[in-house]
Design a protein around this motif. Sequence first.
Motif, PDB file in Angstrom:
ATOM      1  N   MET A 118       0.807  -1.220   0.000  1.00 19.58           N
ATOM      2  CA  MET A 118       0.000   0.000   0.000  1.00 19.58           C
ATOM      3  C   MET A 118       0.845   1.277   0.000  1.00 19.58           C
ATOM      4  O   MET A 118       0.344   2.359  -0.308  1.00 19.58           O
ATOM      5  CB  MET A 118      -0.933   0.014   1.218  1.00 19.58           C
ATOM      6  N   HIS A 119       2.137   1.148   0.319  1.00 15.67           N
ATOM      7  CA  HIS A 119       3.009   2.320   0.376  1.00 15.67           C
ATOM      8  C   HIS A 119       3.562   2.706  -0.992  1.00 15.67           C
ATOM      9  O   HIS A 119       4.057   3.825  -1.173  1.00 15.67           O
ATOM     10  CB  HIS A 119       4.186   2.043   1.310  1.00 15.67           C
ATOM     11  N   ILE A 120       3.501   1.807  -1.973  1.00 10.69           N
ATOM     12  CA  ILE A 120       4.248   2.001  -3.217  1.00 10.69           C
ATOM     13  C   ILE A 120       3.812   3.232  -4.019  1.00 10.69           C
ATOM     14  O   ILE A 120       4.655   3.978  -4.518  1.00 10.69           O
ATOM     15  CB  ILE A 120       4.224   0.707  -4.059  1.00 10.69           C
ATOM     16  N   PRO A 121       2.505   3.538  -4.167  1.00  5.84           N
ATOM     17  CA  PRO A 121       2.160   4.768  -4.894  1.00  5.84           C
ATOM     18  C   PRO A 121       2.767   6.022  -4.251  1.00  5.84           C
ATOM     19  O   PRO A 121       3.104   6.980  -4.955  1.00  5.84           O
ATOM     20  CB  PRO A 121       0.630   4.779  -4.837  1.00  5.84           C
ATOM     21  N   GLY A 122       2.940   6.005  -2.929  1.00  4.49           N
ATOM     22  CA  GLY A 122       3.577   7.133  -2.264  1.00  4.49           C
ATOM     23  C   GLY A 122       5.064   7.219  -2.546  1.00  4.49           C
ATOM     24  O   GLY A 122       5.673   8.282  -2.400  1.00  4.49           O
ATOM     25  N   TYR A 123       5.646   6.104  -2.953  1.00  5.57           N
ATOM     26  CA  TYR A 123       7.066   6.101  -3.335  1.00  5.57           C
ATOM     27  C   TYR A 123       7.271   6.946  -4.581  1.00  5.57           C
ATOM     28  O   TYR A 123       8.239   7.693  -4.694  1.00  5.57           O
ATOM     29  CB  TYR A 123       7.502   4.653  -3.576  1.00  5.57           C
ATOM     30  N   LEU A 124       6.331   6.841  -5.522  1.00  7.39           N
ATOM     31  CA  LEU A 124       6.427   7.623  -6.755  1.00  7.39           C
ATOM     32  C   LEU A 124       5.884   9.035  -6.563  1.00  7.39           C
ATOM     33  O   LEU A 124       6.454  10.000  -7.068  1.00  7.39           O
ATOM     34  CB  LEU A 124       5.652   6.914  -7.873  1.00  7.39           C
ATOM     35  N   LYS A 125       4.781   9.158  -5.828  1.00  9.69           N
ATOM     36  CA  LYS A 125       4.147  10.464  -5.608  1.00  9.69           C
ATOM     37  C   LYS A 125       3.933  10.674  -4.107  1.00  9.69           C
ATOM     38  O   LYS A 125       2.896  10.273  -3.558  1.00  9.69           O
ATOM     39  CB  LYS A 125       2.819  10.547  -6.357  1.00  9.69           C
ATOM     40  N   PRO A 126       4.902  11.294  -3.416  1.00  6.49           N
ATOM     41  CA  PRO A 126       4.801  11.465  -1.956  1.00  6.49           C
ATOM     42  C   PRO A 126       3.547  12.197  -1.500  1.00  6.49           C
ATOM     43  O   PRO A 126       3.107  12.016  -0.367  1.00  6.49           O
ATOM     44  CB  PRO A 126       6.065  12.262  -1.619  1.00  6.49           C
ATOM     45  N   GLN A 127       2.953  13.009  -2.396  1.00  6.38           N
ATOM     46  CA  GLN A 127       1.731  13.713  -1.998  1.00  6.38           C
ATOM     47  C   GLN A 127       0.545  12.771  -1.813  1.00  6.38           C
ATOM     48  O   GLN A 127      -0.495  13.174  -1.307  1.00  6.38           O
ATOM     49  CB  GLN A 127       1.395  14.794  -3.019  1.00  6.38           C
ATOM     50  N   LEU A 128       0.712  11.493  -2.201  1.00  8.70           N
ATOM     51  CA  LEU A 128      -0.351  10.517  -1.982  1.00  8.70           C
ATOM     52  C   LEU A 128      -0.257   9.842  -0.610  1.00  8.70           C
ATOM     53  O   LEU A 128      -1.146   9.087  -0.225  1.00  8.70           O
ATOM     54  CB  LEU A 128      -0.308   9.430  -3.068  1.00  8.70           C
ATOM     55  N   ILE A 129       0.826  10.085   0.124  1.00  8.22           N
ATOM     56  CA  ILE A 129       0.993   9.443   1.435  1.00  8.22           C
ATOM     57  C   ILE A 129      -0.175   9.811   2.347  1.00  8.22           C
ATOM     58  O   ILE A 129      -0.667  10.943   2.341  1.00  8.22           O
ATOM     59  CB  ILE A 129       2.339   9.858   2.060  1.00  8.22           C
ATOM     60  N   GLU A 130      -0.618   8.840   3.127  1.00  5.12           N
ATOM     61  CA  GLU A 130      -1.744   9.048   4.048  1.00  5.12           C
ATOM     62  C   GLU A 130      -1.453  10.222   4.981  1.00  5.12           C
ATOM     63  O   GLU A 130      -0.326  10.386   5.473  1.00  5.12           O
ATOM     64  CB  GLU A 130      -1.981   7.787   4.867  1.00  5.12           C
ATOM     65  N   ALA A 131      -2.475  11.045   5.207  1.00  4.55           N
ATOM     66  CA  ALA A 131      -2.327  12.235   6.046  1.00  4.55           C
ATOM     67  C   ALA A 131      -3.443  12.284   7.080  1.00  4.55           C
ATOM     68  O   ALA A 131      -4.595  11.976   6.779  1.00  4.55           O
ATOM     69  CB  ALA A 131      -2.347  13.494   5.189  1.00  4.55           C
ATOM     70  N   ILE A 132      -3.077  12.686   8.298  1.00  2.00           N
ATOM     71  CA  ILE A 132      -4.021  12.703   9.420  1.00  2.00           C
ATOM     72  C   ILE A 132      -4.605  14.112   9.571  1.00  2.00           C
ATOM     73  O   ILE A 132      -3.844  15.092   9.676  1.00  2.00           O
ATOM     74  CB  ILE A 132      -3.323  12.276  10.719  1.00  2.00           C
ATOM     75  N   PRO A 133      -5.934  14.260   9.603  1.00  2.00           N
ATOM     76  CA  PRO A 133      -6.519  15.586   9.829  1.00  2.00           C
ATOM     77  C   PRO A 133      -6.118  16.091  11.205  1.00  2.00           C
ATOM     78  O   PRO A 133      -6.210  15.365  12.199  1.00  2.00           O
ATOM     79  CB  PRO A 133      -8.029  15.327   9.736  1.00  2.00           C
ATOM     80  N   THR A 134      -5.661  17.334  11.261  1.00  2.13           N
ATOM     81  CA  THR A 134      -5.034  17.863  12.467  1.00  2.13           C
ATOM     82  C   THR A 134      -5.566  19.256  12.757  1.00  2.13           C
ATOM     83  O   THR A 134      -5.753  20.061  11.847  1.00  2.13           O
ATOM     84  CB  THR A 134      -3.503  17.912  12.280  1.00  2.13           C
ATOM     85  N   ALA A 388      -0.132   4.831   0.943  1.00  5.34           N
ATOM     86  CA  ALA A 388      -0.648   5.962   0.184  1.00  5.34           C
ATOM     87  C   ALA A 388      -2.171   5.905   0.236  1.00  5.34           C
ATOM     88  O   ALA A 388      -2.758   4.875   0.571  1.00  5.34           O
ATOM     89  CB  ALA A 388      -0.153   5.899  -1.252  1.00  5.34           C
ATOM     90  N   SER A 389      -2.800   7.004  -0.091  1.00  4.64           N
ATOM     91  CA  SER A 389      -4.259   7.057  -0.104  1.00  4.64           C
ATOM     92  C   SER A 389      -4.795   6.429  -1.390  1.00  4.64           C
ATOM     93  O   SER A 389      -4.367   6.763  -2.502  1.00  4.64           O
ATOM     94  CB  SER A 389      -4.741   8.503  -0.017  1.00  4.64           C
ATOM     95  N   ALA A 390      -5.759   5.522  -1.234  1.00  2.00           N
ATOM     96  CA  ALA A 390      -6.390   4.873  -2.386  1.00  2.00           C
ATOM     97  C   ALA A 390      -7.639   5.621  -2.835  1.00  2.00           C
ATOM     98  O   ALA A 390      -8.460   5.071  -3.568  1.00  2.00           O
ATOM     99  CB  ALA A 390      -6.740   3.428  -2.040  1.00  2.00           C
ATOM    100  N   CYS A 391      -7.784   6.866  -2.409  1.00  2.00           N
ATOM    101  CA  CYS A 391      -8.948   7.658  -2.788  1.00  2.00           C
ATOM    102  C   CYS A 391      -8.764   8.332  -4.146  1.00  2.00           C
ATOM    103  O   CYS A 391      -9.626   9.112  -4.576  1.00  2.00           O
ATOM    104  CB  CYS A 391      -9.239   8.714  -1.712  1.00  2.00           C
ATOM    105  N   TYR A 392      -7.646   8.056  -4.807  1.00  2.00           N
ATOM    106  CA  TYR A 392      -7.327   8.663  -6.090  1.00  2.00           C
ATOM    107  C   TYR A 392      -7.054   7.569  -7.114  1.00  2.00           C
ATOM    108  O   TYR A 392      -6.355   6.594  -6.819  1.00  2.00           O
ATOM    109  CB  TYR A 392      -6.102   9.578  -5.958  1.00  2.00           C
ATOM    110  N   PRO A 393      -7.555   7.701  -8.355  1.00  3.09           N
ATOM    111  CA  PRO A 393      -7.302   6.678  -9.386  1.00  3.09           C
ATOM    112  C   PRO A 393      -5.820   6.415  -9.599  1.00  3.09           C
ATOM    113  O   PRO A 393      -5.428   5.299  -9.957  1.00  3.09           O
ATOM    114  CB  PRO A 393      -7.947   7.282 -10.637  1.00  3.09           C
ATOM    115  N   GLU A 394      -4.978   7.431  -9.357  1.00  5.76           N
ATOM    116  CA  GLU A 394      -3.545   7.265  -9.588  1.00  5.76           C
ATOM    117  C   GLU A 394      -2.946   6.177  -8.712  1.00  5.76           C
ATOM    118  O   GLU A 394      -1.953   5.547  -9.084  1.00  5.76           O
ATOM    119  CB  GLU A 394      -2.826   8.606  -9.339  1.00  5.76           C
ATOM    120  N   TYR A 395      -3.537   5.947  -7.550  1.00  6.01           N
ATOM    121  CA  TYR A 395      -3.072   4.866  -6.669  1.00  6.01           C
ATOM    122  C   TYR A 395      -3.075   3.542  -7.429  1.00  6.01           C
ATOM    123  O   TYR A 395      -2.085   2.805  -7.427  1.00  6.01           O
ATOM    124  CB  TYR A 395      -3.986   4.782  -5.440  1.00  6.01           C
ATOM    125  N   PHE A 396      -4.170   3.243  -8.087  1.00  2.00           N
ATOM    126  CA  PHE A 396      -4.314   1.968  -8.792  1.00  2.00           C
ATOM    127  C   PHE A 396      -3.540   1.968 -10.106  1.00  2.00           C
ATOM    128  O   PHE A 396      -3.017   0.931 -10.519  1.00  2.00           O
ATOM    129  CB  PHE A 396      -5.796   1.666  -9.018  1.00  2.00           C
TER     130      PHE A 396
END
Length: 597
Positions: A118-134, A388-396
């Motif tokens: 699940m981390h691999i899309p974030g390897y290519l696009k770090p902006q896809l890494i999971e983020a916690i609302p703060t 990474a977040s799977a809420c974006y088609p780019e993840y898949f």
Amino acid sequence: MMTRRFATTAIALAFASLTIASAAYAADTACKVNCFEKRWVYFGGDITSVGTRQKLIDVIHRAAVLGYNGIALNTSGHSPYEAMLKPALDPSFISSFNEIVSAAKVNGIELIPVSGGMHIPGYLKPQLIEAIPTTTPFIVKGGQATPDGASLLLAGGGSFESTDALWGIDPTVSYDNSEAHTGSQSIKFAQPVSGGQARLYRAFRNLRKNAAYRMTYSVKAANYDTRFRIMITDDGGMPVYQNASADLGWSSVGGGWATDRNNLPLPSAGWVNYNLDFNTGDSDIIKLYIGSWSASDTRTGNVWIDDIDIKEIGLAHTIRRDPDLGPILPVQVYSKDRTVEYEEGVDYEVKVEKLTLPQTTKIKEGQELYVLWYQSAENMMTKTATPASACYPEYFNIQKQNFNNIRGLLGEANSSKYFIYYDENRVFNWDPTCPTKRESAGDYLAYNFKTYQDALLKEHPGLDLYVWHDMFDPNSNAIDKYWQVHGSLKDSHKGLNTTTTVVNWTDSMPGKQNPVASLTFFSKLSVKQIIAGYYDDSSSQMTEVKAWMDALDTAQQQGVTGVNGFMYTTFKGNDGYGDLEAVTRYLKERPGSRWPQ
């Protein structure tokens, strides 16, 4: 002569009768259910390293002789499969991989690539890494707004100048006036050499949920060779921060990350200053632990900690997402009472750990603000545990490209199987931009994995998929509260295709998990399973493998079917294959053996 011929004939007839009887016995006792058709060895390592590559080739030869038919290959290290997603791929990876493919082909061993975590899309696009609302209180001073920086350690509580009852210490930890970073005293950890723990710990209560903090501290070491780490848990003991690949965290520097992880300094280095960032997530109580959880008998050493502080931060490693990926994550600024929302670009500009205020702003000097933003979870856990977040088609799209790259390496005829590395994923389901609302983390993971499987199978019909069991198993990690995952993980199994095989690594050692329950759970779903056994149990009694086989016997008596493989599994790297022959011999010789004879 006649007598000898008669005797020889009699012996031959007797031998023939014995052979027929043996064949009948073999047919009678041959495995009929839960037989190990798939006999694999798990291998993980940097194959561009000559030593690791030669070890793998040696394992391939040995596995073939022993009757294995597959190597589950995770090319981790500095040259993993996902490095092919970036253009500057080390050419030695290709040549190294070709050498391994050749060795496997000669020995009749199938290579099963292990990748696609699940981390691999974030390897290519770090902006896809999971983020916690703060959420963070800010205050305006001198034309800009910064976090008010409230500390959790007031009145010098982290300088250890005097005994503080709020800190707990294990017997080998003490206040020490012979060493100090500042002042006259610090905390000393004496390395435990005969058992026990050496920890400093403290609870912090009545915190805000979804609050970001930075812990700063100074550390000095002398000949300490036991693992020394920092962990932060919720009130129930579930970690909200633990980076196993950087035991002392990863420092923030100038809005980015330091070039190296926080390590125990060498004795000659003296005192070293570090920091780490964490988020309370769903917790309003946290417990901080520093020190060693296990003993070492090789050396006696010491570590000193001083000047610990924990302050609230804001807009640190902010994730907003790239607009070309889909909806961006907002930074929203409100008045303290939240009755007024201000406009980005008119009232404020988002910077690193601050807001700047243009001339058009309605925000006043000295005003207190309430800021909502999204903090990257990177380095709160190990990178492979931070999806990474799977809420974006780019993840898949990235996951499909990763597989296609691997398929190109192996050659289409040799890539009928793919082992997807979904395992111990420790922070996800925070993204509010998902096109369909997810009621729970289990729903999110089911959607994620279902979409992933279907995307691969659409392009490659007949592809044989595998995945670790734990994130889909209510007897393992598919539970109500798991690390920094937002919401219950129950029902995540609903995303499993029945054609995808589960590789089950349940800890079968006595007093640990319940492999019978796990085997039964997936069997009832009509999902096939492979047992991942051994796990570096070097005992001469084969305790772990024996416990697994006993569990399988019990489960089979209760109606479990569909267990069609065994995978010798080690995480000791090159040193983990010394027992391959002994484990295999045990499996073959065990009464009612499931290994083909």
